[in-house]
Design a protein around this motif. Structure first.
Motif, PDB file in Angstrom:
ATOM      1  N   CYS A 112     -32.596 -10.245  37.366  1.00 35.55           N
ATOM      2  CA  CYS A 112     -32.136  -9.789  38.683  1.00 35.55           C
ATOM      3  C   CYS A 112     -32.874  -8.555  39.193  1.00 35.55           C
ATOM      4  N   ASN A 113     -33.676  -7.941  38.349  1.00 34.10           N
ATOM      5  CA  ASN A 113     -34.475  -6.765  38.700  1.00 34.10           C
ATOM      6  C   ASN A 113     -33.646  -5.518  38.978  1.00 34.10           C
ATOM      7  N   ASN A 114     -32.366  -5.553  38.636  1.00 33.27           N
ATOM      8  CA  ASN A 114     -31.531  -4.364  38.787  1.00 33.27           C
ATOM      9  C   ASN A 114     -31.830  -3.361  37.680  1.00 33.27           C
ATOM     10  N   GLN A 115     -31.545  -2.095  37.977  1.00 39.68           N
ATOM     11  CA  GLN A 115     -31.825  -1.026  37.021  1.00 39.68           C
ATOM     12  C   GLN A 115     -30.926  -1.148  35.789  1.00 39.68           C
ATOM     13  N   ILE A 116     -31.522  -1.058  34.611  1.00 39.82           N
ATOM     14  CA  ILE A 116     -30.763  -0.994  33.367  1.00 39.82           C
ATOM     15  C   ILE A 116     -30.268   0.443  33.204  1.00 39.82           C
ATOM     16  N   PRO A 117     -28.977   0.655  32.928  1.00 45.18           N
ATOM     17  CA  PRO A 117     -28.459   2.025  32.796  1.00 45.18           C
ATOM     18  C   PRO A 117     -29.289   2.858  31.826  1.00 45.18           C
ATOM     19  N   LEU A 118     -29.646   4.057  32.255  1.00 42.78           N
ATOM     20  CA  LEU A 118     -30.505   4.915  31.458  1.00 42.78           C
ATOM     21  C   LEU A 118     -29.850   5.325  30.143  1.00 42.78           C
ATOM     22  N   HIS A 119     -28.507   5.419  30.133  1.00 38.64           N
ATOM     23  CA  HIS A 119     -27.840   5.860  28.908  1.00 38.64           C
ATOM     24  C   HIS A 119     -28.031   4.866  27.758  1.00 38.64           C
ATOM     25  N   PHE A 177     -30.939   3.283  27.079  1.00 35.74           N
ATOM     26  CA  PHE A 177     -32.223   3.696  26.500  1.00 35.74           C
ATOM     27  C   PHE A 177     -32.080   4.996  25.721  1.00 35.74           C
ATOM     28  N   MET A 178     -31.350   5.961  26.283  1.00 37.69           N
ATOM     29  CA  MET A 178     -31.182   7.256  25.628  1.00 37.69           C
ATOM     30  C   MET A 178     -30.407   7.116  24.319  1.00 37.69           C
ATOM     31  N   THR A 179     -29.422   6.230  24.293  1.00 41.06           N
ATOM     32  CA  THR A 179     -28.643   6.006  23.073  1.00 41.06           C
ATOM     33  C   THR A 179     -29.512   5.406  21.977  1.00 41.06           C
ATOM     34  N   GLU A 180     -30.322   4.412  22.329  1.00 44.10           N
ATOM     35  CA  GLU A 180     -31.212   3.792  21.340  1.00 44.10           C
ATOM     36  C   GLU A 180     -32.200   4.807  20.783  1.00 44.10           C
ATOM     37  N   LEU A 181     -32.734   5.637  21.647  1.00 41.39           N
ATOM     38  CA  LEU A 181     -33.675   6.664  21.208  1.00 41.39           C
ATOM     39  C   LEU A 181     -32.979   7.709  20.342  1.00 41.39           C
ATOM     40  N   LEU A 182     -31.767   8.085  20.725  1.00 38.46           N
ATOM     41  CA  LEU A 182     -31.011   9.074  19.964  1.00 38.46           C
ATOM     42  C   LEU A 182     -30.670   8.546  18.572  1.00 38.46           C
ATOM     43  N   GLY A 237     -27.439   1.355  17.174  1.00 37.18           N
ATOM     44  CA  GLY A 237     -27.020   2.102  18.350  1.00 37.18           C
ATOM     45  C   GLY A 237     -26.845   1.221  19.564  1.00 37.18           C
ATOM     46  N   SER A 238     -27.796   0.315  19.777  1.00 31.34           N
ATOM     47  CA  SER A 238     -27.720  -0.598  20.912  1.00 31.34           C
ATOM     48  C   SER A 238     -26.484  -1.488  20.814  1.00 31.34           C
ATOM     49  N   PHE A 239     -26.241  -2.022  19.618  1.00 31.05           N
ATOM     50  CA  PHE A 239     -25.092  -2.909  19.415  1.00 31.05           C
ATOM     51  C   PHE A 239     -23.769  -2.160  19.572  1.00 31.05           C
ATOM     52  N   MET A 240     -23.673  -0.960  18.974  1.00 32.22           N
ATOM     53  CA  MET A 240     -22.432  -0.206  19.010  1.00 32.22           C
ATOM     54  C   MET A 240     -22.096   0.272  20.414  1.00 32.22           C
ATOM     55  N   LEU A 241     -23.104   0.624  21.195  1.00 33.91           N
ATOM     56  CA  LEU A 241     -22.851   1.031  22.579  1.00 33.91           C
ATOM     57  C   LEU A 241     -22.306  -0.139  23.383  1.00 33.91           C
ATOM     58  N   CYS A 242     -22.905  -1.303  23.184  1.00 36.28           N
ATOM     59  CA  CYS A 242     -22.433  -2.505  23.872  1.00 36.28           C
ATOM     60  C   CYS A 242     -21.005  -2.827  23.471  1.00 36.28           C
ATOM     61  N   LEU A 243     -20.697  -2.709  22.184  1.00 39.00           N
ATOM     62  CA  LEU A 243     -19.355  -2.990  21.697  1.00 39.00           C
ATOM     63  C   LEU A 243     -18.338  -1.985  22.233  1.00 39.00           C
ATOM     64  N   THR A 244     -18.763  -0.733  22.401  1.00 41.63           N
ATOM     65  CA  THR A 244     -17.871   0.302  22.918  1.00 41.63           C
ATOM     66  C   THR A 244     -17.483   0.030  24.367  1.00 41.63           C
ATOM     67  N   TYR A 245     -18.459  -0.363  25.172  1.00 42.81           N
ATOM     68  CA  TYR A 245     -18.215  -0.586  26.593  1.00 42.81           C
ATOM     69  C   TYR A 245     -17.585  -1.943  26.875  1.00 42.81           C
ATOM     70  N   GLN A 246     -17.848  -2.916  26.005  1.00 47.57           N
ATOM     71  CA  GLN A 246     -17.337  -4.265  26.245  1.00 47.57           C
ATOM     72  C   GLN A 246     -16.742  -4.806  24.955  1.00 47.57           C
ATOM     73  N   GLU A 247     -15.432  -4.776  24.863  1.00 51.35           N
ATOM     74  CA  GLU A 247     -14.745  -5.161  23.631  1.00 51.35           C
ATOM     75  C   GLU A 247     -15.089  -6.582  23.202  1.00 51.35           C
ATOM     76  N   GLY A 248     -15.227  -7.492  24.155  1.00 49.17           N
ATOM     77  CA  GLY A 248     -15.492  -8.888  23.818  1.00 49.17           C
ATOM     78  C   GLY A 248     -16.923  -9.189  23.455  1.00 49.17           C
ATOM     79  N   SER A 249     -17.804  -8.200  23.503  1.00 48.83           N
ATOM     80  CA  SER A 249     -19.221  -8.442  23.235  1.00 48.83           C
ATOM     81  C   SER A 249     -19.490  -8.831  21.789  1.00 48.83           C
ATOM     82  N   LEU A 250     -18.524  -8.603  20.904  1.00 53.94           N
ATOM     83  CA  LEU A 250     -18.693  -8.965  19.500  1.00 53.94           C
ATOM     84  C   LEU A 250     -18.727 -10.479  19.321  1.00 53.94           C
ATOM     85  N   PHE A 251     -18.176 -11.211  20.283  1.00 56.02           N
ATOM     86  CA  PHE A 251     -18.022 -12.657  20.131  1.00 56.02           C
ATOM     87  C   PHE A 251     -18.844 -13.458  21.150  1.00 56.02           C
TER      88      PHE A 251
END
Length: 232
Positions: free
Chosen positions: A58-65, A67-72, A11-25
Motif C-alpha cells: 500500500c506504500n503507507n509509512q511503516i511506524p518508525l518505532h 524500526f527503532m525497537t528492532e535496532l534497540l 524484538g520485532s515479534f514481541m512488539l507485534c505481540l504487545t500491540y496486537q494480542e491475536g498476532s500470536l495465532f
C-alpha cells in the motif's frame, strides 16, 4: 553478533505481540492495508531500510518505532550477552522494552503481556518461590505497593502489577534498586519535561522501570555498593 541478530527478531515479534494480542495465532500483516507480509519483509532493520520505511503493498509509512525497537533489541542483546547469557535478562529485555514503547503511546500496560511475562518468570525463577524468607519479603512489598497505589493515586495499576512481578521473582536488593532508580530517573525526567510543557498531567512510568532494570542488571555491583554500602 549472532545473538544480537536473534535479539532483533525477538524484538520485532514481541512488539507485534504487545500491540496486537491475536498476532500470536496469525501471519504478520501491514497495520494499514492488512496484507500478509512475506518472509523478506520480516527481516528486522534490513527490511525497513530496503523498503524505505514503506509497505510494499500500500506504500503507507511503516511506524518508525518498529524500526527503532528492532535496532534497540539488536544493541541490547549485543551489550548484555557478549560475555554471558541469562534467561532472566533475555526475558526482561524482551518484555520490558515493548511494554515501555506501548506505555509511551497509550499510558497503559496490556494485561496479556503481563500474564505471559509472569508465566515466563515463573518458568525460569520458580526456585525463589521455595524460599520462605523471600516469599515473606515479596508479600510485604506487594502489599506496600498496593497501599501506595490506593493512598496516593500517583501511579497506574499496570505499573503496580509489573512491580509486583518484580517483587515476587527478583531478589530483594534488585527490586529495591530498580524501584529507587525508577523514581530517581523519573524525577529528573519530569523536571526536564516541565521546562517544555508546564501543564504536564501524567507520564508513562514503564520506560523508567525499563531503564532502571537494565542499569541494575548491568551495574548491579556498583549500584549495590553506592546504595547499601555493601551491608545488606
Amino acid at each position: 553478533m549472532f545473538i544480537a541478530v536473534i535479539g532483533s527478531f525477538i524484538g520485532s515479534f514481541m512488539l507485534c505481540l504487545t500491540y496486537q494480542e491475536g498476532s500470536l495465532f496469525r501471519r504478520s500483516q501491514c497495520d494499514s492495508c492488512h496484507s500478509d507480509l512475506v518472509w523478506y519483509e520480516l527481516i528486522p532493520v534490513v527490511s525497513f531500510i530496503m523498503q524505505k520505511g514503506r509497505c510494499r503493498q500500500c506504500n503507507n509509512q511503516i511506524p518508525l518505532h518498529i524500526f527503532m525497537t528492532e535496532l534497540l533489541f539488536f544493541m541490547l542483546f549485543l551489550l548484555f550477552f557478549s560475555e554471558s547469557s541469562s534467561a532472566l535478562y533475555a526475558a526482561c529485555i524482551s518484555f520490558l522494552v515493548p511494554l515501555a514503547i506501548y506505555d509511551i503511546h497509550h499510558f497503559k500496560v496490556p494485561n496479556h503481556m503481563l500474564l505471559l511475562f509472569a508465566c515466563i518468570l515463573l518458568l525460569i525463577r520458580y526456585p525463589l518461590l521455595f524460599d520462605i524468607q523471600h516469599l515473606v519479603y515479596s508479600v510485604l512489598l506487594i502489599i506496600l505497593l498496593h497501599l501506595f497505589y490506593l493512598l496516593t493515586g500517583s501511579i497506574g495499576y499496570g505499573d503496580i502489577k509489573l512491580l509486583s512481578l518484580f517483587a515476587l521473582f527478583l531478589p530483594l536488593t534488585y527490586f529495591l534498586l530498580i524501584f529507587m532508580l525508577t523514581y530517581f530517573i523519573g524525577g529528573i525526567a519530569v523536571i526536564c519535561f516541565l521546562f517544555y510543557k508546564h501543564n504536564l498531567k501524567k507520564i508513562p512510568l514503564i520506560p523508567f522501570i525499563t531503564a532502571s532494570t537494565l542499569l541494575v542488571f548491568k551495574f548491579y555491583d556498583e549500584l549495590y555498593t553506592i546504595y547499601f554500602g555493601g551491608f545488606l
